[in-house]
Design a protein around this motif. Structure first.
Motif, PDB file in Angstrom:
ATOM      1  N   ARG A  55       0.849  -1.187   0.000  1.00 44.41           N
ATOM      2  CA  ARG A  55       0.000   0.000   0.000  1.00 44.41           C
ATOM      3  C   ARG A  55       0.891   1.245   0.000  1.00 44.41           C
ATOM      4  N   LEU A  56       0.450   2.273  -0.700  1.00 44.20           N
ATOM      5  CA  LEU A  56       1.117   3.571  -0.665  1.00 44.20           C
ATOM      6  C   LEU A  56       0.354   4.470   0.299  1.00 44.20           C
ATOM      7  N   GLU A  57       1.071   5.366   0.918  1.00 45.97           N
ATOM      8  CA  GLU A  57       0.420   6.321   1.805  1.00 45.97           C
ATOM      9  C   GLU A  57      -0.369   7.323   0.963  1.00 45.97           C
ATOM     10  N   VAL A  58      -1.641   7.484   1.282  1.00 49.12           N
ATOM     11  CA  VAL A  58      -2.465   8.466   0.592  1.00 49.12           C
ATOM     12  C   VAL A  58      -1.920   9.845   0.924  1.00 49.12           C
ATOM     13  N   GLY A  59      -1.767  10.702  -0.092  1.00 47.69           N
ATOM     14  CA  GLY A  59      -1.249  12.040   0.154  1.00 47.69           C
ATOM     15  C   GLY A  59      -0.741  12.686  -1.113  1.00 47.69           C
ATOM     16  N   VAL A  60      -0.050  13.794  -0.926  1.00 46.19           N
ATOM     17  CA  VAL A  60       0.507  14.552  -2.041  1.00 46.19           C
ATOM     18  C   VAL A  60       2.016  14.337  -2.055  1.00 46.19           C
ATOM     19  N   TYR A  61       2.530  14.010  -3.233  1.00 46.02           N
ATOM     20  CA  TYR A  61       3.941  13.712  -3.430  1.00 46.02           C
ATOM     21  C   TYR A  61       4.529  14.713  -4.411  1.00 46.02           C
ATOM     22  N   GLU A  62       5.812  14.961  -4.281  1.00 42.65           N
ATOM     23  CA  GLU A  62       6.543  15.798  -5.230  1.00 42.65           C
ATOM     24  C   GLU A  62       7.641  14.981  -5.888  1.00 42.65           C
ATOM     25  N   LEU A  63       7.662  15.026  -7.199  1.00 44.35           N
ATOM     26  CA  LEU A  63       8.781  14.486  -7.969  1.00 44.35           C
ATOM     27  C   LEU A  63       9.587  15.680  -8.441  1.00 44.35           C
ATOM     28  N   THR A  64      10.868  15.693  -8.125  1.00 42.53           N
ATOM     29  CA  THR A  64      11.754  16.769  -8.572  1.00 42.53           C
ATOM     30  C   THR A  64      12.716  16.199  -9.595  1.00 42.53           C
ATOM     31  N   PHE A  65      12.630  16.742 -10.804  1.00 43.54           N
ATOM     32  CA  PHE A  65      13.504  16.336 -11.907  1.00 43.54           C
ATOM     33  C   PHE A  65      14.569  17.423 -12.066  1.00 43.54           C
ATOM     34  N   GLY A  75      25.321  20.091 -23.152  1.00 40.02           N
ATOM     35  CA  GLY A  75      25.886  21.242 -23.852  1.00 40.02           C
ATOM     36  C   GLY A  75      24.846  22.219 -24.365  1.00 40.02           C
ATOM     37  N   VAL A  76      23.611  22.112 -23.860  1.00 38.35           N
ATOM     38  CA  VAL A  76      22.567  23.054 -24.249  1.00 38.35           C
ATOM     39  C   VAL A  76      22.920  24.423 -23.681  1.00 38.35           C
ATOM     40  N   ALA A  77      22.855  25.459 -24.505  1.00 41.72           N
ATOM     41  CA  ALA A  77      23.129  26.831 -24.052  1.00 41.72           C
ATOM     42  C   ALA A  77      21.986  27.264 -23.136  1.00 41.72           C
ATOM     43  N   LEU A  78      22.303  27.496 -21.874  1.00 40.67           N
ATOM     44  CA  LEU A  78      21.295  27.868 -20.888  1.00 40.67           C
ATOM     45  C   LEU A  78      21.477  29.319 -20.462  1.00 40.67           C
ATOM     46  N   THR A  79      20.376  29.988 -20.202  1.00 41.55           N
ATOM     47  CA  THR A  79      20.434  31.344 -19.658  1.00 41.55           C
ATOM     48  C   THR A  79      20.796  31.258 -18.178  1.00 41.55           C
ATOM     49  N   ASP A  80      21.101  32.380 -17.574  1.00 42.06           N
ATOM     50  CA  ASP A  80      21.424  32.414 -16.145  1.00 42.06           C
ATOM     51  C   ASP A  80      20.474  33.382 -15.450  1.00 42.06           C
ATOM     52  N   PRO A  81      19.492  32.922 -14.721  1.00 42.62           N
ATOM     53  CA  PRO A  81      19.203  31.514 -14.428  1.00 42.62           C
ATOM     54  C   PRO A  81      18.553  30.826 -15.625  1.00 42.62           C
ATOM     55  N   PRO A  82      18.636  29.498 -15.663  1.00 44.06           N
ATOM     56  CA  PRO A  82      18.034  28.787 -16.786  1.00 44.06           C
ATOM     57  C   PRO A  82      16.510  28.872 -16.751  1.00 44.06           C
ATOM     58  N   PHE A  83      15.903  28.828 -17.920  1.00 47.43           N
ATOM     59  CA  PHE A  83      14.445  28.859 -17.994  1.00 47.43           C
ATOM     60  C   PHE A  83      13.861  27.691 -17.199  1.00 47.43           C
ATOM     61  N   LEU A  84      14.417  26.503 -17.379  1.00 53.70           N
ATOM     62  CA  LEU A  84      14.023  25.334 -16.597  1.00 53.70           C
ATOM     63  C   LEU A  84      15.215  24.871 -15.777  1.00 53.70           C
ATOM     64  N   GLY A  85      15.048  24.871 -14.477  1.00 55.69           N
ATOM     65  CA  GLY A  85      16.077  24.345 -13.593  1.00 55.69           C
ATOM     66  C   GLY A  85      15.598  23.018 -13.049  1.00 55.69           C
ATOM     67  N   ASP A  86      15.050  23.060 -11.867  1.00 59.45           N
ATOM     68  CA  ASP A  86      14.412  21.883 -11.285  1.00 59.45           C
ATOM     69  C   ASP A  86      12.936  21.920 -11.662  1.00 59.45           C
ATOM     70  N   ILE A  87      12.431  20.819 -12.152  1.00 55.93           N
ATOM     71  CA  ILE A  87      11.014  20.697 -12.474  1.00 55.93           C
ATOM     72  C   ILE A  87      10.361  19.928 -11.331  1.00 55.93           C
ATOM     73  N   VAL A  88       9.441  20.587 -10.645  1.00 56.32           N
ATOM     74  CA  VAL A  88       8.760  19.982  -9.503  1.00 56.32           C
ATOM     75  C   VAL A  88       7.327  19.668  -9.921  1.00 56.32           C
ATOM     76  N   VAL A  89       6.963  18.402  -9.800  1.00 54.72           N
ATOM     77  CA  VAL A  89       5.630  17.942 -10.177  1.00 54.72           C
ATOM     78  C   VAL A  89       4.957  17.382  -8.936  1.00 54.72           C
ATOM     79  N   ARG A  90       3.793  17.923  -8.603  1.00 59.08           N
ATOM     80  CA  ARG A  90       3.025  17.407  -7.464  1.00 59.08           C
ATOM     81  C   ARG A  90       1.922  16.506  -7.970  1.00 59.08           C
ATOM     82  N   VAL A  91       1.838  15.322  -7.382  1.00 58.77           N
ATOM     83  CA  VAL A  91       0.787  14.374  -7.725  1.00 58.77           C
ATOM     84  C   VAL A  91       0.116  13.890  -6.452  1.00 58.77           C
TER      85      VAL A  91
END
Length: 117
Positions: A55-65, A75-91
């Motif tokens: 069983r999984l605990e019922v609740g809200v989880y975050e996946l950080t990519f 080697g992707v040219a990134l801005t400073d700060p980058p447009f996408l840094g950490d992508i946080v997804v809540r499920v």
């Protein structure tokens, strides 16, 4: 067996995104609790589910990519700060015996997630 899993596809290259660090947290009162850390393999998947059990605990989880690390390594040219840094997804996990798969489609300037199978 209940589980939460993920994989990442790089839509700008048309390939699986290998080497992305992924963290899984459970949101709790006053913060969040780290449950797992993994890295995507050559297929863009983690070697096993981020979370599994009877069983999984019922609740809200975050996946950080950690997309910035991945894009910089390619080697992707990134801005400073980058447009996408950490992508946080809540499920939300509402079914304790469910199987949850959260794919991430990634490019340097956008992403999409969905509940997969």
């Amino acid at each position: 067996m209940a589980r939460l899993s993920t994989h990442v596809l790089d839509t700008s290259r048309g390939t699986p995104a290998a080497g992305i660090r992924v963290e899984l947290h459970l949101l709790v009162v006053g913060g969040r609790r780290l449950l797992a850390t993994s890295v995507t393999n050559a297929d863009g998947r983690t070697d096993g589910p981020l979370l599994s059990g009877d069983r999984l605990e019922v609740g809200v989880y975050e996946l950080t990519f950690h997309a910035r690390e991945y894009l910089a390594r390619l080697g992707v040219a990134l801005t400073d700060p980058p447009f996408l840094g950490d992508i946080v997804v809540r499920v939300g996990i509402a079914e304790p015996t469910g199987q949850y798969h959260v794919p991430l489609l990634l490019s340097p300037y956008g992403y999409s997630v969905y509940r997969g199978s």
